[in-house]
Scaffold this active site. Structure first.
Site, PDB file in Angstrom:
ATOM      1  CD  GLN A  13      -2.535   1.398   2.640  1.00 48.14           C
ATOM      2  OE1 GLN A  13      -2.097   0.868   3.649  1.00 48.14           O
ATOM      3  NE2 GLN A  13      -3.577   2.198   2.650  1.00 48.14           N
ATOM      4  CG  ASP A  35       6.552  -6.859  -3.224  1.00 43.22           C
ATOM      5  OD1 ASP A  35       6.007  -5.811  -2.843  1.00 43.22           O
ATOM      6  OD2 ASP A  35       6.429  -7.958  -2.644  1.00 43.22           O
ATOM      7  CB  ILE A  36       7.951 -11.566  -2.154  1.00 39.47           C
ATOM      8  CG1 ILE A  36       8.290 -13.047  -1.984  1.00 39.47           C
ATOM      9  CG2 ILE A  36       6.446 -11.378  -2.153  1.00 39.47           C
ATOM     10  CD1 ILE A  36       9.673 -13.325  -1.477  1.00 39.47           C
ATOM     11  CG  ASP A  53      12.703 -13.792   0.599  1.00 40.39           C
ATOM     12  OD1 ASP A  53      12.756 -15.038   0.765  1.00 40.39           O
ATOM     13  OD2 ASP A  53      12.272 -13.001   1.466  1.00 40.39           O
ATOM     14  CE1 TYR A 143       1.622  -2.692  12.599  1.00 43.95           C
ATOM     15  CE2 TYR A 143       3.150  -3.874  11.181  1.00 43.95           C
ATOM     16  CZ  TYR A 143       2.455  -2.725  11.492  1.00 43.95           C
ATOM     17  OH  TYR A 143       2.591  -1.598  10.710  1.00 43.95           O
ATOM     18  CE  LYS A 147       6.342  -2.236  11.457  1.00 41.16           C
ATOM     19  NZ  LYS A 147       7.342  -2.110  10.369  1.00 41.16           N
TER      20      LYS A 147
END
Ligand code: VAH
Length: 314
Positions: A13, A35-36, A53, A143, A147
């Site tokens: 996003q 990106d993967i 990756d 998450y 962080k």
């Protein structure tokens, strides 16, 4: 060879819009998206793109050497809702990708790092109104734990090894170009799509769940601003609080009804309600304002007008 910028997680996003903005500023060929997988073909075909990756140190290192990358924006992560479903995968991706990038900076393979933190670093014991830059942080999601720990490592690598890593605690982000995935604040994006499609939305949070939010354009501006600021103005090397607006599902529904009067919202809280309840209602970003002149631009009224206009056209 001109030094390049690498965006890891460019199909996400924030990553996708950051890619376009950085290419506008630095030139398409100087910004490598990665990106993967190639799930966002429009982005894959818009400029230099590599499949990468974020958990593979040698792959990132080789990409930096081959393309003379000197700045990395590490945008790959599993977000709050997904992290609760797959805790070890979230720890693995969110932490090891950060170590790989910080270690490349430590040995001077790269010079600058941007790493996104989140209001998810705050937990149920954090004061919820005007949450301070320095306060109690007992995150109750995987998450949020990644962080919080990531912020500690960023500050450590800066203090111990002089790594120029900069970070922002993003609130929920609302955008129309790329669907978010796996977040608790994603309702604030889904609601606009559903309002236009069905004039109705079943919200997975309760009507009075107030959360800090921001329009993508503000988030991208903040990301560019902090990375362009003079190093000596960046006093916080864990991560800066960043704020724009706060609202509840009821308030965003009311703003939509000003454009779509017969839009109906219903509420069916799910497991994400407990995540949202652990987060602040509003954030104090005085430090970012003072250190690097941060200021948001978009109100809820502005966001709703822009989201309905853009998605309506789309
Ligand atoms: C999430 N959008 O919902 C992310 C964000 C503040 C929340 O980090 O998980």
């Amino acid at each position: 060879m001109t030094s390049k910028i690498l965006i890891i997680g460019a199909c996400g996003q924030i990553g996708s819009e950051l890619t376009y903005k950085l290419r506008e500023i630095h030139g398409v060929d100087n910004v490598i998206a990665s990106d993967i997988n190639t799930r966002k073909l429009e982005l894959v075909n818009a400029g230099p793109f590599v499949i990468l990756d974020a958990k593979n140190f040698n792959a990132i290192k080789d990409c930096c050497i081959n393309h003379n990358v000197k700045t990395i924006y590490l945008m790959a992560a599993l977000l709050s809702a997904t992290g609760e479903k797959y805790p070890m995968e979230a720890w693995d991706l969110n932490m090891n990708s950060l170590f790989h990038v910080l270690n490349l900076a430590k040995v001077k393979q790269i010079d600058h790092v941007f790493w996104p933190s989140s209001i998810a670093v705050f937990g149920p014991t954090t004061p919820k109104e005007d949450t301070a830059q320095h306060t109690i942080m007992e995150p109750s999601t995987v998450y949020g734990i990644t962080k919080q720990v990531g912020e500690r490592w960023c500050e450590y690598y800066h203090e111990k090894y002089g790594v120029d890593v900069r970070s922002i605690r993003y609130p929920g982000i609302i955008s129309w170009k790329t669907l978010p995935g796996g977040g608790t604040t994603d309702y604030a994006v889904e609601i606009y799509h559903e309002a236009l499609k069905n004039k109705a939305y079943e919200c997975f949070l309760s009507e009075d769940t107030e959360l800090p939010m921001m329009f993508m354009d503000d988030a991208i501006k903040a990301t560019v601003d902090i990375m362009q600021a003079d190093a000596d103005t960046i006093k916080i090397r864990s991560s800066y609080n960043l704020a724009a607006i706060s609202f509840t599902p009821k308030e965003i529904a009311n703003s939509i009804q000003e454009h779509i009067p017969d839009f109906k919202i219903t509420y069916k809280p799910d497991f994400r309600q407990a995540i949202a309840d652990s987060w602040p209602k509003s954030i104090d970003d005085t430090t970012a304002k003072k250190d690097w002149n941060w200021e948001h631009a978009f109100s809820l009224k502005d966001i709703t007008k822009e989201m309905l206009l853009q998605l309506g056209e789309k």
